[in-house]
Design an enzyme around this catalytic site. Sequence first.
Site: not given
Length: 237
Positions: A138-139, A170
């Site tokens: 993910c991030h 996002e």
Amino acid sequence: MTPKRALISLTSYHGPFYKDGAKTGVFVVEILRSFDTFEKHGFEVDFVSETGGFGWDEHYLPKSFIGGEDKMNFETKNSAFNKALARIKTANEVNASDYKIFFASAGHGALFDYPKAKNLQDIASKIYANGGVIAAICHGPLLFDGLIDIKTTRPLIEGKAITGFPLEGEIALGVDDILRSRKLTTVERVANKNGAKYLAPIHPWDDYSITDGKLVTGVNANSSYSTTIRAINALYS
């Protein structure tokens, strides 16, 4: 026989982020699933954050996000997951040589601390230099911004393919304007900045993960299992 050990990193950031004032932090489902998968494949698992602190992303704690075995492990105080979480270490307490896999979990909190988490980056680069695996979901790949390959002194992801949460996701979550206003980066920008090729999923919520040597990345929480399995397989390839 030396036990197989994996280290899961958490973001230390726990502060206001969303438009309703809710705090971001660690996306709990990602670490529940990765922890469980590592354990079921015979790994001892520890948690670490840059400061030793963490907090949950408040948007992803409702029952709609946590169910079944994940819910049981999260809510049972003496579960293996919660026992390991209670032992979380600061990054400067960790001996990188004790671990074969570094797994960077995320949540939007990672936007704030991962790009400058020098101690976590140091651990990851040492594990990689010792023949171990770096995985990020993910991030989590934001940790790669400034992460150096010890052997080449170049960005570790340079010339490699990675994935991670896309800008499309996002936008769908309605936080792209928050990223802009707070000057927060994206995984794709980190890839471009450090000479890597960013591979996007067809849809931001797809189970999508990729392997490039000893580097493994996944797009989102739905990719937690596949990313963890890829990390384990990469260790033995």
